[in-house]
Design an enzyme around this catalytic site. Sequence first.
Site, PDB file in Angstrom:
ATOM      1  N   LYS A   1      58.416  20.815  35.164  1.00 17.56           N
ATOM      2  CA  LYS A   1      57.523  20.667  36.314  1.00 17.56           C
ATOM      3  C   LYS A   1      56.107  20.321  35.876  1.00 17.56           C
ATOM      4  O   LYS A   1      55.447  19.464  36.474  1.00 17.56           O
ATOM      5  CB  LYS A   1      57.529  21.955  37.141  1.00 17.56           C
ATOM      6  CG  LYS A   1      58.829  22.209  37.890  1.00 17.56           C
ATOM      7  CD  LYS A   1      58.732  23.467  38.740  1.00 17.56           C
ATOM      8  CE  LYS A   1      59.990  23.673  39.563  1.00 17.56           C
ATOM      9  NZ  LYS A   1      59.905  24.872  40.428  1.00 17.56           N
TER      10      LYS A   1
ATOM     11  N   ILE B   1      46.174  27.660  40.144  1.00 19.19           N
ATOM     12  CA  ILE B   1      44.919  27.544  39.405  1.00 19.19           C
ATOM     13  C   ILE B   1      45.180  26.995  38.009  1.00 19.19           C
ATOM     14  O   ILE B   1      44.414  26.174  37.496  1.00 19.19           O
ATOM     15  CB  ILE B   1      44.205  28.904  39.330  1.00 19.19           C
ATOM     16  CG1 ILE B   1      43.878  29.423  40.734  1.00 19.19           C
ATOM     17  CG2 ILE B   1      42.917  28.797  38.515  1.00 19.19           C
ATOM     18  CD1 ILE B   1      43.283  30.824  40.752  1.00 19.19           C
TER      19      ILE B   1
ATOM     20  N   LYS C   1      44.813  44.056  38.562  1.00 17.54           N
ATOM     21  CA  LYS C   1      43.868  43.124  37.960  1.00 17.54           C
ATOM     22  C   LYS C   1      42.717  43.869  37.289  1.00 17.54           C
ATOM     23  O   LYS C   1      42.242  43.483  36.216  1.00 17.54           O
ATOM     24  CB  LYS C   1      43.322  42.174  39.025  1.00 17.54           C
ATOM     25  CG  LYS C   1      44.341  41.227  39.624  1.00 17.54           C
ATOM     26  CD  LYS C   1      44.874  40.237  38.595  1.00 17.54           C
ATOM     27  CE  LYS C   1      43.850  39.220  38.159  1.00 17.54           C
ATOM     28  NZ  LYS C   1      44.412  38.208  37.230  1.00 17.54           N
TER      29      LYS C   1
ATOM     30  N   SER D   1      47.542  30.946  48.738  1.00 16.83           N
ATOM     31  CA  SER D   1      46.360  30.398  49.408  1.00 16.83           C
ATOM     32  C   SER D   1      46.640  29.051  50.064  1.00 16.83           C
ATOM     33  O   SER D   1      46.079  28.735  51.121  1.00 16.83           O
ATOM     34  CB  SER D   1      45.185  30.287  48.434  1.00 16.83           C
ATOM     35  OG  SER D   1      45.460  29.371  47.401  1.00 16.83           O
TER      36      SER D   1
ATOM     37  N   PRO E   1      37.153  34.994  40.265  1.00 21.36           N
ATOM     38  CA  PRO E   1      37.066  34.258  41.528  1.00 21.36           C
ATOM     39  C   PRO E   1      37.580  35.090  42.694  1.00 21.36           C
ATOM     40  O   PRO E   1      38.441  35.961  42.515  1.00 21.36           O
ATOM     41  CB  PRO E   1      37.970  33.054  41.285  1.00 21.36           C
ATOM     42  CG  PRO E   1      39.027  33.589  40.356  1.00 21.36           C
ATOM     43  CD  PRO E   1      38.353  34.635  39.501  1.00 21.36           C
TER      44      PRO E   1
ATOM     45  N   ASN F   1      58.735  36.828  29.251  1.00 21.50           N
ATOM     46  CA  ASN F   1      58.216  38.088  29.801  1.00 21.50           C
ATOM     47  C   ASN F   1      56.922  38.443  29.095  1.00 21.50           C
ATOM     48  O   ASN F   1      56.930  38.882  27.945  1.00 21.50           O
ATOM     49  CB  ASN F   1      59.247  39.199  29.632  1.00 21.50           C
ATOM     50  CG  ASN F   1      58.816  40.497  30.305  1.00 21.50           C
ATOM     51  OD1 ASN F   1      57.679  40.632  30.767  1.00 21.50           O
ATOM     52  ND2 ASN F   1      59.715  41.458  30.370  1.00 21.50           N
TER      53      ASN F   1
ATOM     54  N   ALA G   1      50.088  28.507  32.953  1.00 23.44           N
ATOM     55  CA  ALA G   1      49.685  27.114  33.152  1.00 23.44           C
ATOM     56  C   ALA G   1      50.393  26.411  34.291  1.00 23.44           C
ATOM     57  O   ALA G   1      49.936  25.359  34.754  1.00 23.44           O
ATOM     58  CB  ALA G   1      49.899  26.329  31.859  1.00 23.44           C
TER      59      ALA G   1
ATOM     60  N   PHE H   1      39.583  38.623  53.782  1.00 22.40           N
ATOM     61  CA  PHE H   1      38.567  38.517  52.729  1.00 22.40           C
ATOM     62  C   PHE H   1      37.635  37.366  53.091  1.00 22.40           C
ATOM     63  O   PHE H   1      38.095  36.300  53.485  1.00 22.40           O
ATOM     64  CB  PHE H   1      39.223  38.276  51.375  1.00 22.40           C
ATOM     65  CG  PHE H   1      40.203  39.350  50.994  1.00 22.40           C
ATOM     66  CD1 PHE H   1      39.772  40.626  50.717  1.00 22.40           C
ATOM     67  CD2 PHE H   1      41.555  39.074  50.918  1.00 22.40           C
ATOM     68  CE1 PHE H   1      40.680  41.626  50.369  1.00 22.40           C
ATOM     69  CE2 PHE H   1      42.471  40.059  50.567  1.00 22.40           C
ATOM     70  CZ  PHE H   1      42.029  41.343  50.300  1.00 22.40           C
TER      71      PHE H   1
ATOM     72  N   ARG I   1      30.956  46.044  54.398  1.00 28.51           N
ATOM     73  CA  ARG I   1      29.717  46.354  53.674  1.00 28.51           C
ATOM     74  C   ARG I   1      28.600  45.346  53.965  1.00 28.51           C
ATOM     75  O   ARG I   1      28.103  44.665  53.049  1.00 28.51           O
ATOM     76  CB  ARG I   1      30.003  46.402  52.179  1.00 28.51           C
ATOM     77  CG  ARG I   1      29.126  47.365  51.407  1.00 28.51           C
ATOM     78  CD  ARG I   1      29.586  47.498  49.970  1.00 28.51           C
ATOM     79  NE  ARG I   1      28.808  48.481  49.263  1.00 28.51           N
ATOM     80  CZ  ARG I   1      28.977  48.806  47.990  1.00 28.51           C
ATOM     81  NH1 ARG I   1      29.926  48.204  47.283  1.00 28.51           N
ATOM     82  NH2 ARG I   1      28.220  49.712  47.416  1.00 28.51           N
TER      83      ARG I   1
END
Length: 338
Positions: A41, A14, A168, A213, A193, A60, A10, A233, A137
Amino acid sequence: MTKTILISGASGFIGAHVLDAFLGAGYNVRAAVRSENSTKKVRKTHGKYGDALSFVIVPNIAVLGAFDEAVKDVDGVVHMASPFILNAKDYDKELFEPARNGTLSMLKAIKQFNPKVKRVVMTASFSCILDYNKGLRPGYNYTEADWNPMTIEEAHTTDPANAYSVSKTLAEHAAWDFVKNESPNFSITTICPPMVYGPLRHSVDSMDKLNTSSADIFRLFNGSEKTVPDTTFYCWTDPRDVAQAHLKAYESEEAANQRFIVCSGNYSYQKFVDIIRDKFPELRDSTPEGKANQPLPPVYTLDGSKAEKVLGIKYHTIEETVVDAVKSLKELEKSLAV
């Protein structure tokens, strides 16, 4: 009675927007963070929500039983926490194991300790979909039916970015396999995303500590780039759209056991600097010009239409996203200089 949603990860870029989406929709949120400092924070940036926001510390995520206490008594779960390391040395220890084990730790805890949870929304990635060996591609439209085919063995011989992508993919596969093999009381929905650009909502102590980002945007207008960088990308989306996708995926019956690409379209760094130079004349001297208005090269696309149809997502335009990101970064830089 107001429902409570557990959200892991959280405190991130994002994650802060996902907090906004759920809290703004009237839910209570239990935010899973790694430390007491993180709670301070998040409370600082989301203090207006008062007692609707509470915290649980999970130091962890990869430890077996990490979420056993966190999942108790919540109505739904959004699992976002996963290592985002693009310079890993030990791929197994830094990426593969924590990504996969963190996901399984969460799902096992829900099954064992909270049978009332009916929906788990998981943050996956375009990294789980793209076939990096196919390059740009041209003309290919990736959909939710596509999967990154790279194996762990192949990832060990490649660069850290590819290894992150495999981590991922392993985590998302692990989630789907868990539901298939364990038949829990809950269904899952995964959100995939691509590059996520937009305004900041999380706490940042220094411009040197921006998320990946945001730093990517900041370098384009802070004078550090003298030429327009090559684009790696070519697909992007806005964190506010990703956040809405998580909210709607939790609320929609139709979203059960579905994957969703959340993608606004294609971009290039040239397009970004064109927008910055046009909308922020005061930044022209510190923003490279490149070849203005150069069209995008022929590259793959990601099909985000399913999220529009099923989840009702209305994507931000590239101009809205870049303008809001730059405004946010300028405001942050000004506040830190005081």
